[in-house]
Design a protein around this motif. Structure first.
Motif, PDB file in Angstrom:
ATOM      1  N   ILE A   1     -25.712 -39.299  80.528  1.00  0.00           N
ATOM      2  CA  ILE A   1     -25.295 -38.395  81.607  1.00  0.00           C
ATOM      3  C   ILE A   1     -25.267 -36.965  81.074  1.00  0.00           C
ATOM      4  O   ILE A   1     -24.741 -36.717  79.978  1.00  0.00           O
ATOM      5  N   PHE A   2     -25.824 -36.044  81.851  1.00  0.00           N
ATOM      6  CA  PHE A   2     -25.896 -34.646  81.438  1.00  0.00           C
ATOM      7  C   PHE A   2     -25.437 -33.747  82.586  1.00  0.00           C
ATOM      8  O   PHE A   2     -25.844 -33.940  83.724  1.00  0.00           O
ATOM      9  N   VAL A   3     -24.582 -32.808  82.259  1.00  0.00           N
ATOM     10  CA  VAL A   3     -24.154 -31.801  83.230  1.00  0.00           C
ATOM     11  C   VAL A   3     -24.594 -30.443  82.704  1.00  0.00           C
ATOM     12  O   VAL A   3     -24.144 -30.015  81.638  1.00  0.00           O
ATOM     13  N   ASN A   4     -25.477 -29.807  83.421  1.00  0.00           N
ATOM     14  CA  ASN A   4     -26.074 -28.535  82.976  1.00  0.00           C
ATOM     15  C   ASN A   4     -26.641 -28.659  81.562  1.00  0.00           C
ATOM     16  O   ASN A   4     -26.396 -27.822  80.679  1.00  0.00           O
ATOM     17  N   ASN A   5     -27.390 -29.760  81.351  1.00  0.00           N
ATOM     18  CA  ASN A   5     -28.051 -30.078  80.073  1.00  0.00           C
ATOM     19  C   ASN A   5     -27.075 -30.362  78.942  1.00  0.00           C
ATOM     20  O   ASN A   5     -27.468 -30.422  77.777  1.00  0.00           O
ATOM     21  N   ARG A   6     -25.818 -30.604  79.274  1.00  0.00           N
ATOM     22  CA  ARG A   6     -24.801 -30.894  78.266  1.00  0.00           C
ATOM     23  C   ARG A   6     -24.476 -32.387  78.311  1.00  0.00           C
ATOM     24  O   ARG A   6     -24.058 -32.896  79.356  1.00  0.00           O
ATOM     25  N   PRO A   7     -24.656 -33.145  77.201  1.00  0.00           N
ATOM     26  CA  PRO A   7     -24.303 -34.567  77.212  1.00  0.00           C
ATOM     27  C   PRO A   7     -22.800 -34.741  77.413  1.00  0.00           C
ATOM     28  O   PRO A   7     -21.996 -34.120  76.708  1.00  0.00           O
ATOM     29  N   VAL A   8     -22.411 -35.559  78.385  1.00  0.00           N
ATOM     30  CA  VAL A   8     -20.994 -35.792  78.659  1.00  0.00           C
ATOM     31  C   VAL A   8     -20.747 -37.280  78.863  1.00  0.00           C
ATOM     32  O   VAL A   8     -21.663 -38.054  79.155  1.00  0.00           O
ATOM     33  N   LYS A   9     -19.485 -37.669  78.689  1.00  0.00           N
ATOM     34  CA  LYS A   9     -19.031 -39.020  79.018  1.00  0.00           C
ATOM     35  C   LYS A   9     -17.834 -38.846  79.942  1.00  0.00           C
ATOM     36  O   LYS A   9     -16.707 -38.713  79.490  1.00  0.00           O
ATOM     37  N   ASP A  10     -18.109 -38.834  81.225  1.00  0.00           N
ATOM     38  CA  ASP A  10     -17.107 -38.479  82.219  1.00  0.00           C
ATOM     39  C   ASP A  10     -16.756 -39.695  83.073  1.00  0.00           C
ATOM     40  O   ASP A  10     -17.645 -40.361  83.610  1.00  0.00           O
ATOM     41  N   LYS A  11     -15.451 -39.985  83.204  1.00  0.00           N
ATOM     42  CA  LYS A  11     -15.020 -41.164  83.955  1.00  0.00           C
ATOM     43  C   LYS A  11     -15.418 -41.081  85.419  1.00  0.00           C
ATOM     44  O   LYS A  11     -15.738 -42.098  86.043  1.00  0.00           O
ATOM     45  N   LEU A  12     -15.390 -39.893  85.978  1.00  0.00           N
ATOM     46  CA  LEU A  12     -15.773 -39.732  87.379  1.00  0.00           C
ATOM     47  C   LEU A  12     -17.215 -40.188  87.602  1.00  0.00           C
ATOM     48  O   LEU A  12     -17.512 -40.951  88.523  1.00  0.00           O
ATOM     49  N   ILE A  13     -18.116 -39.749  86.726  1.00  0.00           N
ATOM     50  CA  ILE A  13     -19.534 -40.077  86.888  1.00  0.00           C
ATOM     51  C   ILE A  13     -19.776 -41.550  86.564  1.00  0.00           C
ATOM     52  O   ILE A  13     -20.528 -42.233  87.260  1.00  0.00           O
ATOM     53  N   LEU A  14     -19.125 -42.061  85.510  1.00  0.00           N
ATOM     54  CA  LEU A  14     -19.272 -43.478  85.173  1.00  0.00           C
ATOM     55  C   LEU A  14     -18.765 -44.360  86.308  1.00  0.00           C
ATOM     56  O   LEU A  14     -19.354 -45.400  86.619  1.00  0.00           O
ATOM     57  N   GLY A  15     -17.664 -43.946  86.943  1.00  0.00           N
ATOM     58  CA  GLY A  15     -17.149 -44.701  88.082  1.00  0.00           C
ATOM     59  C   GLY A  15     -18.099 -44.670  89.262  1.00  0.00           C
ATOM     60  O   GLY A  15     -18.245 -45.665  89.977  1.00  0.00           O
ATOM     61  N   ALA A  16     -18.773 -43.537  89.466  1.00  0.00           N
ATOM     62  CA  ALA A  16     -19.748 -43.437  90.558  1.00  0.00           C
ATOM     63  C   ALA A  16     -20.933 -44.369  90.318  1.00  0.00           C
ATOM     64  O   ALA A  16     -21.429 -45.018  91.247  1.00  0.00           O
ATOM     65  N   ILE A  17     -21.386 -44.444  89.079  1.00  0.00           N
ATOM     66  CA  ILE A  17     -22.499 -45.348  88.746  1.00  0.00           C
ATOM     67  C   ILE A  17     -22.081 -46.793  88.990  1.00  0.00           C
ATOM     68  O   ILE A  17     -22.821 -47.592  89.570  1.00  0.00           O
ATOM     69  N   LYS A  18     -20.868 -47.127  88.549  1.00  0.00           N
ATOM     70  CA  LYS A  18     -20.362 -48.484  88.760  1.00  0.00           C
ATOM     71  C   LYS A  18     -20.296 -48.816  90.244  1.00  0.00           C
ATOM     72  O   LYS A  18     -20.697 -49.901  90.678  1.00  0.00           O
ATOM     73  N   GLY A  19     -19.802 -47.862  91.047  1.00  0.00           N
ATOM     74  CA  GLY A  19     -19.708 -48.093  92.477  1.00  0.00           C
ATOM     75  C   GLY A  19     -21.057 -48.242  93.146  1.00  0.00           C
ATOM     76  O   GLY A  19     -21.219 -49.047  94.056  1.00  0.00           O
ATOM     77  N   ALA A  20     -22.039 -47.476  92.681  1.00  0.00           N
ATOM     78  CA  ALA A  20     -23.370 -47.536  93.292  1.00  0.00           C
ATOM     79  C   ALA A  20     -24.044 -48.882  93.069  1.00  0.00           C
ATOM     80  O   ALA A  20     -24.861 -49.323  93.876  1.00  0.00           O
ATOM     81  N   TYR A  21     -23.720 -49.557  91.967  1.00  0.00           N
ATOM     82  CA  TYR A  21     -24.344 -50.847  91.649  1.00  0.00           C
ATOM     83  C   TYR A  21     -23.495 -52.041  92.074  1.00  0.00           C
ATOM     84  O   TYR A  21     -23.817 -53.172  91.707  1.00  0.00           O
ATOM     85  N   GLN A  22     -22.402 -51.802  92.803  1.00  0.00           N
ATOM     86  CA  GLN A  22     -21.546 -52.927  93.172  1.00  0.00           C
ATOM     87  C   GLN A  22     -22.319 -53.944  94.003  1.00  0.00           C
ATOM     88  O   GLN A  22     -23.147 -53.600  94.823  1.00  0.00           O
ATOM     89  N   ASP A  23     -22.034 -55.188  93.754  1.00  0.00           N
ATOM     90  CA  ASP A  23     -22.654 -56.393  94.344  1.00  0.00           C
ATOM     91  C   ASP A  23     -24.157 -56.483  94.107  1.00  0.00           C
ATOM     92  O   ASP A  23     -24.857 -57.284  94.713  1.00  0.00           O
ATOM     93  N   LEU A  24     -24.693 -55.635  93.199  1.00  0.00           N
ATOM     94  CA  LEU A  24     -26.112 -55.721  92.846  1.00  0.00           C
ATOM     95  C   LEU A  24     -26.296 -56.159  91.397  1.00  0.00           C
ATOM     96  O   LEU A  24     -27.413 -56.468  90.991  1.00  0.00           O
ATOM     97  N   MET A  25     -25.211 -56.166  90.639  1.00  0.00           N
ATOM     98  CA  MET A  25     -25.326 -56.449  89.212  1.00  0.00           C
ATOM     99  C   MET A  25     -24.226 -57.409  88.786  1.00  0.00           C
ATOM    100  O   MET A  25     -23.097 -57.349  89.277  1.00  0.00           O
ATOM    101  N   MET A  26     -24.576 -58.303  87.873  1.00  0.00           N
ATOM    102  CA  MET A  26     -23.645 -59.291  87.385  1.00  0.00           C
ATOM    103  C   MET A  26     -22.464 -58.619  86.679  1.00  0.00           C
ATOM    104  O   MET A  26     -22.619 -57.593  86.029  1.00  0.00           O
ATOM    105  N   SER A  27     -21.276 -59.195  86.829  1.00  0.00           N
ATOM    106  CA  SER A  27     -20.095 -58.652  86.172  1.00  0.00           C
ATOM    107  C   SER A  27     -20.291 -58.643  84.658  1.00  0.00           C
ATOM    108  O   SER A  27     -20.798 -59.608  84.071  1.00  0.00           O
ATOM    109  N   GLY A  28     -19.887 -57.537  84.010  1.00  0.00           N
ATOM    110  CA  GLY A  28     -20.036 -57.423  82.567  1.00  0.00           C
ATOM    111  C   GLY A  28     -21.386 -56.896  82.133  1.00  0.00           C
ATOM    112  O   GLY A  28     -21.646 -56.787  80.933  1.00  0.00           O
ATOM    113  N   ARG A  29     -22.255 -56.576  83.088  1.00  0.00           N
ATOM    114  CA  ARG A  29     -23.563 -56.000  82.769  1.00  0.00           C
ATOM    115  C   ARG A  29     -23.595 -54.544  83.239  1.00  0.00           C
ATOM    116  O   ARG A  29     -22.884 -54.174  84.170  1.00  0.00           O
TER     117      ARG A  29
END
Length: 604
Positions: free
Chosen positions: A255-283
């Motif tokens: 994940i990059f914000v303005n070309n800066r590598p980040v590890k942001d809970k907000l963005i990680l949570g959005a990715i998790k939400g976008a893949y809900q019911d499409l991906m096996m738990s733990g993957r």
């Protein structure tokens, strides 16, 4: 106790503890400085995992002797021409990296400004600065860090093995390289070349795609989908993997914000939400996501290492990212990941005819008690042939040759069903391939999507009133986080109210949940919202219940289907969103190209 002002070298060592956690942290700061200096090529040399030696050389703009002397002073930087912290256009801006590194190591900087004839050098040992002196060097800057943390041996004890620290440095450089495809990066560790990324040419999209293939592999390139979305202050682009192409950890989520590598809970949570019911738990999916935000709408000055950011409008960024990912997944919703296993088999075996024949025979070995008289001689020649008996009805149902569907024009990319074997898998034929379909997984997805569509037609989810309202005790922060989404929960069928300083009252729950542990549901929701900051937790639980119902209500493995039923299932798959994977993230079909099959039989 008497208050005193700390000496400057101790202040720098304290700052170094925040900025320079390990060799990879120092590498990050130095490489980002090189990029800010306009470098087109960056070379890194490591010894002892970066603990003994870390050298970063670049061909950037270089420094004059006056700038070189200021560079090792605290809070001296060229990247804030004004005093506006919301007009940051560089990766670095605090002016802390070099003095912090110098305070815990033996630092040497050699630099020559572009267009100048002479280069200059400065040495700093444990925070003690020496004088500037002339040095022969090409244009650019070379920074050499020796004996990292030698002034703070306690920090040195917490570092891992040389191999582990080298791995951290490689991971950090890969993240930076992904964001800067126009720059060439080379990393050498203990005399061995570990990374060699040439500068990528072409427009931004082409260069980025090439660098992604270099860093994340060709397999990701073949099994990924482009994403794009924008609003008045934010622009999102990048690539995300198909749900069936995933990993057991989140280390491949870049994940990059303005070309800066980040590890942001907000963005990680959005990715998790976008893949809900499409991906096996733990993957976890693989992705490279680039978010460009107007500097006035993002604060990058919230973490010592700039690994986290804070957006002016969290909800807008999250919603835009979820929309971008889901739109991409919908465009590729009928795709299933192709990991190239058959291609690898061909590449490995066709090079040697003996090994090919042996592997081919082993792949199709059948137990003697099932098929009497089957002979598969292993030949050393290029040609391999054998006669197979007719398959018994126990294992396969053959198609009637005169079968024709009523509407040939409706046939899609999954082709026509030809047979069912083991009462579980359907074989269909297309003009250039054969397709193997898992009938249960396919029908499970179809059923699930129909249920979701039924849910969407109602503004509020059906709910059931509790005979006795449930009181759930929470921590104060959990309660505040939970009540922030009370209106969203109400639409989903969950009614909660405040009840005292640290408790909530639950009056109704979604009807789909049936007889459930209400206290555990609320506590789990509160914990997940505190971690991810979203209301996707409840939707995820409801979708899980839907998936369970769909699983039990779908065509079971072991059920015999006729050709009409098989073809109806294929046509429904072609019309259903996300039909490339079941509710648990497993593929629903595998497509094998005819040309690959012909290679196996040496017809090509």
């Amino acid at each position: 106790m008497t208050i005193r002002i700390l000496p400057s070298n101790l202040v720098n060592q304290i700052a170094a503890g925040e900025v320079v956690e390990r060799p990879a942290s120092a590498l990050k700061e130095l490489v980002e400085n090189a990029i800010d200096a306009g470098a087109h090529k960056v070379e890194i040399t490591l010894a002892g995992g970066g603990k003994n030696l870390l050298v970063v050389s670049d061909d950037g703009c270089g420094m004059s002797p006056e700038e070189l002397e200021l560079a090792v002073e605290r809070h001296a930087t060229s990247k804030l021409p004004t005093d506006d912290l919301f007009a940051i256009n560089f990766l670095g801006f605090r002016g802390e990296a070099l003095p912090s590194i110098a305070s815990v190591s033996k630092l040497s900087i050699i630099s020559r400004k572009r267009g100048e004839k002479d280069g200059w050098q400065i040495n700093v040992n444990g925070g003690e600065k020496e004088g500037i002196k002339p040095a022969a060097t090409p244009e650019g800057t070379r920074i050499e860090v020796r004996d990292l943390f030698y002034t703070t041996p306690a920090r040195l004890k917490f570092l891992k093995t040389d191999a582990a620290e080298t791995g951290q440095c490689i991971d950090m450089l890969q993240r930076i390289a992904l964001a800067n495809p126009q720059v060439a990066f080379y990393l050498y560790s203990d005399g061995k070349k570990k990374i060699g990324y040439n500068a990528c040419l072409g427009d931004v999209q082409t260069a980025r795609r090439q660098r992604i293939a270099d860093v994340m592999g060709r397999e990701f390139e073949e099994n990924s989908l482009p994403i794009t979305a924008q609003n008045e202050f934010c622009d999102i682009s990048g690539f995300v993997s198909l749900p069936t192409f995933n990993k057991a950890n989140s280390l491949s989520e870049f994940i990059f914000v303005n070309n800066r590598p980040v590890k942001d809970k907000l963005i990680l949570g959005a990715i998790k939400g976008a893949y809900q019911d499409l991906m096996m738990s733990g993957r976890y999916p693989l992705c490279a996501i680039f978010i460009h935000v107007n500097p006035r709408y993002v604060d990058v000055n919230v973490h010592p290492t700039k690994a986290e950011v804070r957006f002016y409008d969290n909800g807008a960024v999250r919603g835009l990212l979820v929309h971008a990912i889901r739109s991409a997944l919908s465009m590729g919703d009928k795709q299933s990941a192709d990991t190239g296993l058959l291609e690898h088999l061909l590449e490995n075996n066709l090079e040697n005819s003996d090994s090919f024949s042996q592997s081919f025979n082993q792949s199709f070995t059948v137990r003697e008690k099932e098929f009497k008289g089957l002979k598969m001689p292993i030949s050393s020649g290029r040609k391999s042939s054998f006669k197979t008996p007719d398959l018994m009805p126990t294992y396969s149902i053959k198609t009637e040759e005169n079968f024709q569907p009523q509407n040939m024009e409706e046939i899609g990319e999954l082709g026509l069903a030809k047979a069912q074997f083991h009462n579980t898998y359907i074989i269909s034929q297309t003009p250039d391939s054969i397709v193997i379909i898992d009938q249960h997984a396919a029908h499970e997805r179809i059923t699930m999507e129909r249920m979701k569509q039924s849910m969407l037609k109602n503004e509020h989810m059906p709910s059931q009133m509790l005979l006795l309202p449930e009181v759930v005790d929470l921590s104060l922060s959990e309660k505040v986080n939970l009540m922030e989404y009370a209106q969203t929960f109400a639409k989903l069928g969950l009614g909660i109210e405040e009840f005292g300083p640290q408790a909530v009252l639950v009056r109704e729950i979604p009807a789909l949940l049936g007889d459930t542990d209400v206290k555990k549901l609320i506590k789990d929701l509160a914990a997940e919202i505190s971690e991810w900051g979203s209301a996707y937790a409840l939707e995820d639980k409801i979708h899980h219940i839907c998936a369970t119902i769909a699983c039990h209500g779908s065509v079971r493995a072991g059920r015999c289907l006729n050709l009409e039923e098989m073809n109806r299932l294929l046509r429904d798959m072609e019309k259903t969103e996300h039909s490339g994977q079941c509710n648990h993230g497993r593929p629903t079909y595998i497509k094998i190209k005819l040309e690959d099959i012909e290679k196996l039989f040496e017809r090509r």
